[in-house]
Design an enzyme around this catalytic site. Sequence first.
Site, PDB file in Angstrom:
ATOM      1  N   ASP A 144       0.839  -1.196   0.000  1.00 53.23           N
ATOM      2  CA  ASP A 144       0.000   0.000   0.000  1.00 53.23           C
ATOM      3  C   ASP A 144       0.883   1.258   0.000  1.00 53.23           C
ATOM      4  OD1 ASP A 144      -2.302   1.833   0.883  1.00 53.23           O
ATOM      5  OD2 ASP A 144      -3.262  -0.130   0.948  1.00 53.23           O
ATOM      6  N   HIS A 177      -3.579   6.012   3.776  1.00 52.65           N
ATOM      7  CA  HIS A 177      -4.354   4.865   3.301  1.00 52.65           C
ATOM      8  C   HIS A 177      -3.821   3.556   3.870  1.00 52.65           C
ATOM      9  CE1 HIS A 177      -5.845   1.937   0.272  1.00 52.65           C
ATOM     10  NE2 HIS A 177      -6.863   2.781   0.129  1.00 52.65           N
ATOM     11  N   ASN A 269     -13.492   0.681  -7.094  1.00 58.16           N
ATOM     12  CA  ASN A 269     -14.516   1.633  -6.674  1.00 58.16           C
ATOM     13  C   ASN A 269     -15.195   2.360  -7.831  1.00 58.16           C
ATOM     14  OD1 ASN A 269     -13.728   1.047  -4.023  1.00 58.16           O
ATOM     15  ND2 ASN A 269     -12.230   2.693  -3.999  1.00 58.16           N
ATOM     16  N   SER A 344     -11.131  -0.668  -0.789  1.00 55.40           N
ATOM     17  CA  SER A 344      -9.844  -0.692  -0.080  1.00 55.40           C
ATOM     18  C   SER A 344     -10.040  -1.021   1.391  1.00 55.40           C
ATOM     19  CB  SER A 344      -9.151   0.665  -0.195  1.00 55.40           C
ATOM     20  OG  SER A 344      -8.631   0.866  -1.475  1.00 55.40           O
TER      21      SER A 344
END
Length: 593
Positions: A144, A177, A269, A344
């Site tokens: 990530d 994130h 998404n 996510s």
Amino acid sequence: MKRLVWTILFFVGLFWALATFSGLANRGTYESLILDFRDDVSSEQVNQQLGAIAQQFSVDPHLNSAFSEQDHVYVVKGDRQLLKTLRRSEVKELLEYAEPNYIYSLQSPPNDPDYTKQWNFRSINVEAAWADTQGEGITVAVIDTGVSPVPDLEQTNIVEGYDFVNQQKEALDDHGHGTHVAGTIAQSTNNNMGVAGIAYKANIMPLKVLAAAGGGTVADIAEAIRYAADHGADVINMSLGGGGDSKLLSDAIAYAHSKDVVIVAAAGNAGTNSASYPARYDQVIAVSALDSAGAKAPYSNYGAGVTISAPGGSTAAGEDGGILQNTIDPQTGDSTFRAFQGTSMAAPHVAGVAALVKASGIDDPDQVTKILYESSRKLENDELNYFGSGQLDAAAAVTLASQNNLSFRDFFRWLRHNGYLSLRFWFDGGVVSLTPKILMVVGAYLLSWLLRVYLPAVWGGFFTSGLVFGSAGLFLLRGLYVFDLPQWPLRVAGSSLPELGTAVQGSNVLNPITASVLIPFALLALLLSHNSLKWLAFGTTLGVASCLAVSAVLDPTMAWLGSGAIARSYLGINALLCFILAYLALKAEAEGV
């Protein structure tokens, strides 16, 4: 001879599977045994047997309470060996059953003050899973934006990772994130601070492949996957994705899978009907997102490639609907608790539960994946594959992973409870209601049989095609999510004529216009003079009659009319009109009018 060999192999395989099946029931702890004597056994016989047990095994059987005498329920201190002995002794003839007196305990929630805001953990039933495992000894690689040591990760073991963006060992987060994702997996828990994590005793391996702006290259991601596989990762979480198939990335995933790594990725998404890469690869678990009500989150990808669903949240109505974890403020780098939404956020729920399953003793990634799939909560009528195998259930997954001492009766009960004895489950996974479709086709042929006097001796292809098109359609096409094509062409091709009115929308609700006698009437009017196609119209009319009749009985839900008596009457009347119309048309055809 060949058929006999295959039959023998089948039964050998079946008995081997049953003999080696390790069980589905979670083994509990106990210090005593329950002896429940049959109601028809006299008190004298009970006392005689209890005396014999006390003398032979040096134990003291006694009533469980003052209220147990009428039911002959006794408790005796003992272990598994004594239980086996009693079940084989003469006393078994007088018992309803002898079983462990399991010790249950209070399932206390974590003491993290904001755990009450984590609706997502309750929705996956994680508290019951914690009674068995918290992910001890498992390492989850978070590929990530990196992971920063925020306060609510202080008790979480973060092992050495790597920053592939800046080519350095320390993989700190400059976005927020990755730290948020790591928190969902393994936030420090029961530390009187903030929120909880799913596998909070697991290790986190931070691998930074995304820069502060949120972007990263396939080359860095592929290298991170190989790094994780080579440095002891058991699970990989990739809350990232995009378009474009990469051989380098596919090879890296295959390599990690060969080293027994479970790989989880976000479906994407974009709200489109296919998962993004790398979630689309065969050896990756692609996760779609649910909102707090258990519905598909509006942004979540669905359809092709989606294999399971988990909470991803929706902050449209406020932060309470999002996924709350401890992360950093990218502007200041300071610790903050924020609610995010996205696939996510859904993916690390699955990665965390995969860690719990691995900690339960399951090493093979395919077996872990199978457990996640089979334990997920199935949803009926998932027409567009919003949920894949179903909704993530942590407790069911851990129970399935820690199975022991299961009898065939328990196994059979588990099969029945989870739908595995249902032909519909095996045939199409619940995408299509199989029983009504079969009834519709059979019904169409029965109606044809009733009119056999007006039908030719040999039915042509047009007539039988019309029966299928009018009654059930090629319904198996509805369950195909393999290709990155819009789903509506497959749904249209897999729909019967009455279903065409709502096929594009992916709804099971019937449209009163297409689910009526109107279109069969129009087809007969247009095709009656055509030598071949008129048989298509005849068959379609009878097929529609069957479809409407079955729908009136089993599922009369209709747009504008609801699902009550009005809808049933409407469908029943139109089914009758279709049959009468077919009768009159075939009679006229037979008489040469």
